[in-house]
Design a protein around this motif. Structure first.
Motif, PDB file in Angstrom:
ATOM      1  N   LYS A   1       5.629   6.778  -3.836  1.00 48.41           N
ATOM      2  CA  LYS A   1       6.765   7.112  -3.626  1.00 48.41           C
ATOM      3  C   LYS A   1       7.330   6.133  -2.537  1.00 48.41           C
ATOM      4  N   ASN A   2       6.561   5.824  -1.732  1.00 47.99           N
ATOM      5  CA  ASN A   2       6.893   4.746  -0.659  1.00 47.99           C
ATOM      6  C   ASN A   2       5.716   3.764  -0.554  1.00 47.99           C
ATOM      7  N   TRP A   3       6.124   2.489  -0.239  1.00 49.54           N
ATOM      8  CA  TRP A   3       5.216   1.476  -0.128  1.00 49.54           C
ATOM      9  C   TRP A   3       5.439   0.725   0.945  1.00 49.54           C
ATOM     10  N   ARG A   4       4.213   0.065   1.632  1.00 54.73           N
ATOM     11  CA  ARG A   4       4.551  -0.958   2.598  1.00 54.73           C
ATOM     12  C   ARG A   4       3.718  -2.036   2.499  1.00 54.73           C
TER      13      ARG A   4
ATOM     14  N   LYS B   1       0.853  -1.151   0.042  1.00 56.91           N
ATOM     15  CA  LYS B   1       0.061   0.079  -0.125  1.00 56.91           C
ATOM     16  C   LYS B   1       0.794   1.218  -0.102  1.00 56.91           C
ATOM     17  N   THR B   2       0.451   2.176  -0.909  1.00 56.19           N
ATOM     18  CA  THR B   2       1.080   3.606  -0.799  1.00 56.19           C
ATOM     19  C   THR B   2       0.124   4.684  -0.266  1.00 56.19           C
ATOM     20  N   GLU B   3       0.645   5.459   0.242  1.00 59.04           N
ATOM     21  CA  GLU B   3      -0.428   6.583   0.786  1.00 59.04           C
ATOM     22  C   GLU B   3       0.384   8.088   0.491  1.00 59.04           C
ATOM     23  N   ASP B   4       1.438   8.195  -0.447  1.00 58.07           N
ATOM     24  CA  ASP B   4       1.996   9.271  -1.181  1.00 58.07           C
ATOM     25  C   ASP B   4       2.261   9.287  -2.495  1.00 58.07           C
ATOM     26  N   GLY B   5       1.164   8.616  -3.237  1.00 61.13           N
ATOM     27  CA  GLY B   5       1.136   8.719  -4.475  1.00 61.13           C
ATOM     28  C   GLY B   5       2.433   7.773  -5.311  1.00 61.13           C
TER      29      GLY B   5
END
Length: 170
Positions: free
Chosen positions: A23-26, A17-21
């Motif tokens: 840039k980062n994924w978790r 999942k990303t929450e910043d378009g």
């Protein structure tokens, strides 16, 4: 959804999942290093309600294992923070690939096509056919077998419900 590379175990398999378009994924769903996520569906009326299908698979020089205890259908009601495996009415034991489709006009109705087990890659190979198309009318809490049709599931498990007729699936 990341299946991971086919030829060996790897920790990258799972759902991210990303929450910043982007840039980062978790990683928000991980079963094990031989099980990836093959399909994801979001409830069109509630972005926090997600379904994810995990698929255990591994290619070896001598063959292909497409299914096992890691395969399953999962649901999150909090945007992927926590997951529950859905089992009520679905086949017991090892499963293979699972495809998901939500009826947009009434998201309580969800369809899945389920590949049965580890031994074979077609539902017609079993003495008791449990693979096929299942329907839920309560957002995945319970399931009813509608048809045992599921040929070549590792390739063709991409079910779609007609957006204007919940009785027609493709």
């Amino acid at each position: 959804a990341a299946m991971g590379h086919l030829w060996g175990p790897n920790e990258e398999r799972g759902l991210y999942k990303t929450e910043d378009g982007g840039k980062n994924w978790r990683k928000i769903l991980h079963v094990d290093d031989v099980t990836g996520v093959v399909d994801v569906a979001m409830d069109p009326s509630d972005a926090n309600l997600l379904y994810a299908a995990t698929y255990q698979r591994m290619r070896k020089a001598f063959g292909f294992h497409g299914g096992g205890p890691g395969s399953g259908l999962h649901k999150s009601t909090d945007g992927g923070e926590t997951w529950t495996e859905l089992t009520q009415g679905l086949p017991e034991g090892d499963k293979g690939r699972i495809g998901i489709s939500i009826y947009r006009s009434d998201p309580r109705i969800v369809y899945v096509c389920v590949e049965q087990g580890l031994r074979y890659t077609a539902s017609i190979s079993y003495e008791e056919r449990q693979a096929g198309i299942y329907r839920s009318e309560d957002k995945g809490e319970t399931w009813t077998l509608m048809s045992d049709w599921n040929p070549r599931p590792m390739y063709a498990s991409q079910i779609l419900v007609d957006p204007s007729d919940d009785q027609r699936v493709y």
